[in-house]
Design a protein around this motif. Sequence first.
Motif, short mmCIF file in Angstrom:
data_model
loop_
_atom_site.label_atom_id
_atom_site.label_comp_id
_atom_site.label_asym_id
_atom_site.label_seq_id
_atom_site.Cartn_x
_atom_site.Cartn_y
_atom_site.Cartn_z
N PHE A 236 0.87 -1.17 0.00
CA PHE A 236 0.00 0.00 0.00
C PHE A 236 0.91 1.23 0.00
O PHE A 236 1.87 1.28 0.75
CB PHE A 236 -0.86 -0.04 1.28
CG PHE A 236 -1.64 1.20 1.53
CD1 PHE A 236 -2.85 1.42 0.88
CD2 PHE A 236 -1.19 2.16 2.43
CE1 PHE A 236 -3.59 2.57 1.13
CE2 PHE A 236 -1.91 3.32 2.67
CZ PHE A 236 -3.12 3.52 2.02
N ARG B 253 1.88 7.84 -5.10
CA ARG B 253 0.42 7.96 -5.08
C ARG B 253 0.07 9.42 -4.83
O ARG B 253 0.37 9.97 -3.77
CB ARG B 253 -0.15 7.07 -3.97
CG ARG B 253 -1.66 7.03 -3.98
CD ARG B 253 -2.17 6.04 -2.96
NE ARG B 253 -3.62 5.99 -2.96
CZ ARG B 253 -4.34 5.55 -1.95
NH1 ARG B 253 -3.74 5.12 -0.85
NH2 ARG B 253 -5.65 5.53 -2.02
N ASP C 9 -6.05 10.44 -2.89
CA ASP C 9 -6.71 9.29 -2.27
C ASP C 9 -7.64 8.54 -3.23
O ASP C 9 -8.06 7.43 -2.94
CB ASP C 9 -7.44 9.69 -0.98
CG ASP C 9 -8.52 10.73 -1.19
OD1 ASP C 9 -8.69 11.20 -2.33
OD2 ASP C 9 -9.20 11.08 -0.21
N SER D 13 -4.33 2.26 -4.79
CA SER D 13 -3.67 2.12 -3.49
C SER D 13 -2.20 1.71 -3.64
O SER D 13 -1.41 1.92 -2.73
CB SER D 13 -4.41 1.13 -2.60
OG SER D 13 -4.40 -0.15 -3.18
#
Length: 193
Positions: A9, A123, A126, A130
């Motif tokens: 993640f 990343r 949000d 992930s």
Amino acid sequence: NAGMPYRFFCPVGETRQFIIVDEEMDFFRYEHCMKDSRTGKWTVFCECINEKANCPVCKAVDRPSYYAMYLTIIDLTPYENRDGDEVPWSKKLLVVKSAQQKKFMRMQEKEGSLRGALVEVTRDGDKDASIGNDITFVEFVPEEELLEYESEYTDQKGKVHPVIGHEAFDYDELFPEPTEKQLRAIVGGKAEA
């Protein structure tokens, strides 16, 4: 799930690096992701059996299953263990949804193998995947360097377990095909739609 490896993640706004252990992409399955009613996090995963039988999870949740590819990786993000010691790497499961699988397929076609590929991911938000939305191949880690990724950990009962970072997980062993009854138990029990 007990005995299930941690999934990789990437936190929002961060960049992480990992090394792919598998030679090639060869394990795929349809999967559901559900919210854990105890934590409120989307961390309950199970196989979707809709292709072969009536999937109780499909009936119970409002999110469709997705087609996922699984790779074994060495996550190069250091972390602190229970004893407060810094551990430089961990062996994890990389679960790649279909939108990003082409990137790995192209890497495999171009290089002939994924094994030893050092990958950097970032990343941005949000809503992004992930595992990161920006995926960059950096270089290949030589096999002899890859073979150095071995360690061990001691569980709460004091038993020592080896961690062979450079060996891919046995996916068939990790993911035995669930029965309708087992899936019904998941949605009837802990998971919420």
